[in-house]
Each structure stands twice: as C-alpha cells, then as structure tokens.
Scaffold this motif. Structure first.
Motif, PDB file in Angstrom:
ATOM      1  N   LEU A  51       0.838  -1.196   0.000  1.00  0.00           N
ATOM      2  CA  LEU A  51       0.000   0.000   0.000  1.00  0.00           C
ATOM      3  C   LEU A  51       0.876   1.251   0.000  1.00  0.00           C
ATOM      4  O   LEU A  51       1.766   1.397   0.837  1.00  0.00           O
ATOM      5  N   GLU A  52       0.596   2.145  -0.941  1.00  0.00           N
ATOM      6  CA  GLU A  52       1.278   3.437  -0.962  1.00  0.00           C
ATOM      7  C   GLU A  52       0.865   4.264   0.251  1.00  0.00           C
ATOM      8  O   GLU A  52      -0.183   4.032   0.868  1.00  0.00           O
ATOM      9  N   PHE A  55      -2.671   5.639   0.084  1.00  0.00           N
ATOM     10  CA  PHE A  55      -3.720   4.673   0.403  1.00  0.00           C
ATOM     11  C   PHE A  55      -3.826   4.508   1.919  1.00  0.00           C
ATOM     12  O   PHE A  55      -4.925   4.497   2.486  1.00  0.00           O
ATOM     13  N   ASN A 303      -3.443   0.433  -5.612  1.00  0.00           N
ATOM     14  CA  ASN A 303      -3.134   1.811  -5.251  1.00  0.00           C
ATOM     15  C   ASN A 303      -3.731   2.816  -6.235  1.00  0.00           C
ATOM     16  O   ASN A 303      -4.168   3.906  -5.835  1.00  0.00           O
TER      17      ASN A 303
END
Length: 403
Positions: A51-52, A55, A303
């Motif tokens: 997950l970025e 996010f 993402n």
C-alpha cells in the motif's frame, strides 16, 4: 418491484467500493453497495499487499486503520537483484521520508466489511441481473434481483467499482469509449504459503531464467512469484518443483534463507495493461479495475484504485456540501492523469525485469531490446538520480489537490 433510494449507488463490494462507501458515510452522504457475489467469495480473492502512503492515509481518514496500523509492516525500501547484482532502493531516504506498507488486500477488505456492518450501512450481496439505467439523465437508477425479489435503487450518482468484467464499463456505449491494451506474453505463477518471508522487504529478481518476486503478507505468510509462459499450467508446478526453481532465481543469500512449505494457494495470472477513456459517462463514474488494469510489477493496481476513490470522494463531497454541481465533470480528467503515471511505471518495470521470448519486442529484435533494457537498468540502479525516479514512483505520485 421493491424501490429503494440513496444518494450514491456503488456497484461492487471490493476494497474500492467499500472504502468509497465508508468515506462517504463519514461525510453524511448516503450510499448503498450492490455486489454480484457473496461476501465470502470477495474475501477469498488473493490480491496485492503493498500500500502506498496515500492509500494508508485514506484508510486512516475512513477510520478503518486500527488493525492495519497494528499488524501492517512498514517497508522503508525494496531490493532489485539484477543478474547477480543486488541494489537496495531506499525509499525513505530517496523520497524524504515516504514509505509503503505491507498489508494484504484481503485484510483491508475484511476490515472495511466489518466497519460497514458496524456502521449499519447497506450492502446487497449476491445480487443478479444488475443493470444501470438512465446514467446520462437526471434520475439514474439500478435494477437488480436480490433473494428472488426485483429491486430498483434510485440514486443521484453511480460509482462503478465492479472490476474489469463488471457491468459498469460496458454501460458506456462502445463508440463512446476508447480502450488501450497491451497483453504481455507471459504470466506470474504465484504461491502463498504459511512460511516466514525470505526477506523483510520485497526482492524483485531479473535472472537468466526469468523474473521472480519474493513478497510477503505478514511475518509468517509469504507470497512468491515466478515468470512462466502463458501456456503453462498450475498442474505443472508441484510445490517441490516451484521451490526448486525459486531458489535458482533468488540471490544466493536469499535462497539459503528460504523456508519452504505446503502452498495454500497457487495460480497463474496473465499480465496486461489496460485503460478505458473516459472514466465517466453522465452520472456514472468508473473506479479501479473497471477502468484500468496494470501488470503487478510495481504494485500499482490497488493503489491506483485508491487514488480513484480519493478523487471521486472529494468531488462528491464538494457536490453535496458546497453545492458545486460542476465538480464531478473533472473526475475523469483528474483520475486519468495519475492512472497513466501508474500505467507507465508498471509498463517500465515489466519491460526492465522480465524476459521476453518473442523475436520482436517493441519494434526491435529480442537481442537489441535486451541490450537496451540492460543499459536502462544499469543507468537507473547505479545512479542516485535514477534510484530517486524509481523510488518516487514506487511510493506513489501525490494525490492531486481538489480545489
């Protein structure tokens, strides 16, 4: 026919639809989700886990972050192993402190389902015959069957979060949408196992035998991938053969640490790039896989869906709370800018790290293409400026501000 009313109809109860619904509900915007399969089926999908930062922040804004923050693993970097050379991309140092988090899509989905249930929000699972109606008119509505009953959901707007094979994108007339696609000549054989990961961070491997990726879901659950021909079959890869080949593609020190065990899931996924333009049609807005697909190289699929959610959520808030009825007309333009950045990065990473068997690649013979890719990797990995470019895109381009 039973008639139901809401402000936003959300088609699809995957992480995109659930996250959008939770964010809207926190702003007092009514929404109902319609999903064609069961909740258990949705949770059974094995998907991404990186997950970025954007996010992660969005999940926190939705108030569904407790378990993620407790159990997720923050990654400060990742490795690229390139024909025996190993390079660490120090995300935190190269991006002034940005990182990514390892937390499985299944876990995010489960958390969002629990939050939606606890909030008393409505989801119709196992809905059939879903049809989107009058999406370019003033009064869009969705018809569907649920528990044998014909239903009509009247709404102001429809968010199509139902994936590539859903009804949402197909509701846009074929002559009104442009679809860009590139199919790759190989797939990823993925194995999930209850074994400790070989590394605390991901390792992307380019080898003479093809691509491999060492990933993880938790400190006790690993996810590994091998590049295989599209014609290959899962049956050709019993566990012992998979582990043997993985060891040959991992860096020697990682191979020595590899803990093997029975696979709990094994599948082959084809790779492709896909974008549908525009991402909106009247009162219908496409989100995530309904509008775009990326190769998993670079961890952009989920993402990019999250950035769509963020954009649509903020525009809907402007529409309802500020009475800005023109705000939503900007959705496709804003969303597509970030989508194409992600598509380009995933395409670039896939070209750099995979072995292409075709005699012609990108308009040139295979040997010439491979020399270009080697030179490209040498430049980006051996120069800090090149590593910064990779790191900036890996942690995710910033979400566009909604004025």
């Amino acid at each position: 026919m039973r008639t139901i009313k809401t402000q936003v109809a959300i088609i699809g109860a995957g992480p995109s639809g659930l996250l959008l619904g939770q964010l809207l509900a926190k702003q007092g915007i009514e929404n109902i989700i319609i999903e064609r399969v069961s909740a258990d089926y949705v949770l059974g999908r094995i998907r991404a886990g990186i997950l970025e930062q954007g996010f992660v922040d969005l999940v926190r804004e939705a108030g569904v972050n407790e378990r993620m923050d407790k159990e997720g693993h923050v990654h400060d970097g990742f490795d690229i192993a390139y024909y025996g050379k190993r390079f660490r991309i120090d995300l935190k140092a190269l991006t002034a402190g940005k990182t990514v988090m390892c937390y499985g899509q299944t876990e995010i989905t489960s958390d969002l389902m629990d939050a939606r249930r606890d909030s008393g929000l409505t989801t119709y699972y196992e809905a059939s015959d879903v049809v989107l109606n009058d999406v370019t008119g003033d009064s869009p509505y969705v018809t569907f069957k649920h528990n044998g009953e014909d239903c009509r959901l009247d709404c102001n707007y429809i968010a199509g979060c139902d994936g590539f094979h859903g009804v949402s994108r197909k509701t846009i007339p074929a002559d009104k949408r442009t679809e860009h696609e590139r199919a790759y000549p190989f797939g990823w054989l993925g194995v999930l196992s209850d074994t400790p990961p070989v590394s605390n961070e991901l390792i992307y491997c380019k080898t003479e035998r093809g691509f491999a990726l060492a990933s993880m879901r938790s400190s006790s659950r690993s996810r590994y991938y091998l590049q295989v021909p599209l014609s290959d079959k899962v049956e050709n890869w019993p566990d012992d053969i998979f582990w043997e080949e993985l060891k040959l593609r991992l860096p020697p020190d990682a191979a020595a640490r590899l803990v093997t065990g029975p696979s709990i899931e094994k599948s082959i996924a084809p790779l492709r790039s896909f974008v549908c333009e525009p991402m909106q049609w009247g009162k219908l807005f496409l989100v995530g896989d309904a509008a775009h697909i990326v190769p998993p190289t670079g961890a952009k699929g989920l993402n990019l869906a999250a950035s769509d959610v963020s954009t649509l959520y903020k525009l809907l808030v402007k529409t309802y709370q500020q009475q800005d009825l023109d705000a939503l007309q900007r959705y496709s333009e804003i969303a597509l800018r970030r989508v194409w950045h992600g598509e380009r990065f995933s395409w670039w990473m896939s070209n750099m790290l995979h072995d292409f068997d075709e005699q012609q690649v990108g308009g040139m013979d295979k040997a010439t293409f491979e020399r270009f890719m080697r030179s490209e990797l040498d430049f980006f990995l051996n120069h800090e400026e090149g590593q910064k470019v990779i790191a900036r895109q890996y942690v995710g381009m910033p979400y566009e501000q909604i004025d």
